[in-house]
Motif scaffolding. Sequence first.
Motif, mmCIF file in Angstrom:
data_model
loop_
_atom_site.group_PDB
_atom_site.id
_atom_site.type_symbol
_atom_site.label_atom_id
_atom_site.label_comp_id
_atom_site.label_asym_id
_atom_site.label_seq_id
_atom_site.Cartn_x
_atom_site.Cartn_y
_atom_site.Cartn_z
ATOM 1 N N MET A 216 0.500 -1.207 -0.003
ATOM 2 C CA MET A 216 -0.150 0.156 0.015
ATOM 3 C C MET A 216 1.143 1.612 0.505
ATOM 4 N N THR A 217 0.406 2.428 -0.488
ATOM 5 C CA THR A 217 1.294 3.648 -0.939
ATOM 6 C C THR A 217 1.782 3.842 0.487
ATOM 7 N N ARG A 218 1.086 3.968 2.018
ATOM 8 C CA ARG A 218 1.458 4.450 3.107
ATOM 9 C C ARG A 218 2.660 4.330 3.266
ATOM 10 N N ALA A 219 2.738 2.781 3.255
ATOM 11 C CA ALA A 219 3.908 1.508 4.018
ATOM 12 C C ALA A 219 4.486 2.035 2.813
ATOM 13 N N SER A 220 5.002 2.018 1.697
ATOM 14 C CA SER A 220 5.251 1.899 0.706
ATOM 15 C C SER A 220 6.306 3.407 1.073
ATOM 16 N N GLU A 221 5.699 4.520 0.943
ATOM 17 C CA GLU A 221 6.225 5.694 1.448
ATOM 18 C C GLU A 221 7.152 5.476 2.673
ATOM 19 N N THR A 222 6.871 5.308 3.700
ATOM 20 C CA THR A 222 7.103 5.304 4.936
ATOM 21 C C THR A 222 8.365 4.325 4.370
ATOM 22 N N THR A 223 8.351 3.321 3.957
ATOM 23 C CA THR A 223 9.665 2.908 3.445
ATOM 24 C C THR A 223 10.726 3.197 2.763
#
Length: 316
Positions: free
Chosen positions: A177-184
């Motif tokens: 998911m986008t929010r997890a990918s950006e956090t990573t």
Amino acid sequence: MAFRRVVAVTAAACGLAGGSVLLSSVAIGKPQPLVSKAGGDAREVLSAPPPAASPPGLLLLPSPAASCPAAAGWLERSSNGCGYWDNNWDRREPAALINLKKKNEETGERELSSRLDHYKAKATRHIFLIRHSQYNLDGLGDKERTLTQLGREQAEFTGKRLASLGLKFDKIVHSSMTRASETTSIISKHLPGVKKVSTDLLCEGSPIEPNPPISHWKPEAVQYYEDGARIEAAFRNYIHRADVKQEEDSYEIFVCHANVIRYIVCRALQFPPEGWLRMSLNNGSITHLVIRPSGRVALRMLGDTGFMPPEKITRT
């Protein structure tokens, strides 16, 4: 008349906070004869009748079976009963991997012991579960639910905190998911050289119907059915003792979502998974699980954000 009573109390707990406890009292002692003088005939009673009420101060509550909700079809319950540790929770207990009957017939105890050693893990796994940072709640779909400016700052704090631990991280597994990918992406800048792996298994969802239920969040039953099996699959795939070939301790990061992390914590500690919603996690928080070679699991840290300034902490 002398009569000795021994009160045996059995307590069984089921659930996290607010679980039920079963208490029972039993009178033990040498039965005393009771003699009736009616009509001049003596009549012996073999044992004294049980007390009509429980002793003062002894509270009788419903049994664990009455309070434990029925498990979802894909969720296994420990055969040991509530409150007991299942050593083979990850299906990697050495004794469970050998046909003991066959080995006892064909070999001696020494060879059996060496076979068990062959299946024993040697290393400890350290699992760091990171909740994604704050994101845009107004986004219509996943692609539009990107991190806010504050969320990006939170991810920077989390990345710096992980780097400050001085550990050799093996990999970062993150939700697709986008929010997890950006956090990573932001966290990984502080951990150069650590490989990143994306997976749909860790996407947000409704793992299992919470107990107690809440009024403002009630997904449809089909959502539990679809998400629950997937999140359980993520637990089985990623949370287990080290492989027997692993020689050194490992440090792994999983960037995902609050519901997934809370469910995983409950399952790993063998707490009732229905209690997952009783916990709360801040954005960018760190949860640390340790899995020993014996299969024992410890929670070192739950939802830590002490490394962030108070004004940067959110829980959306």
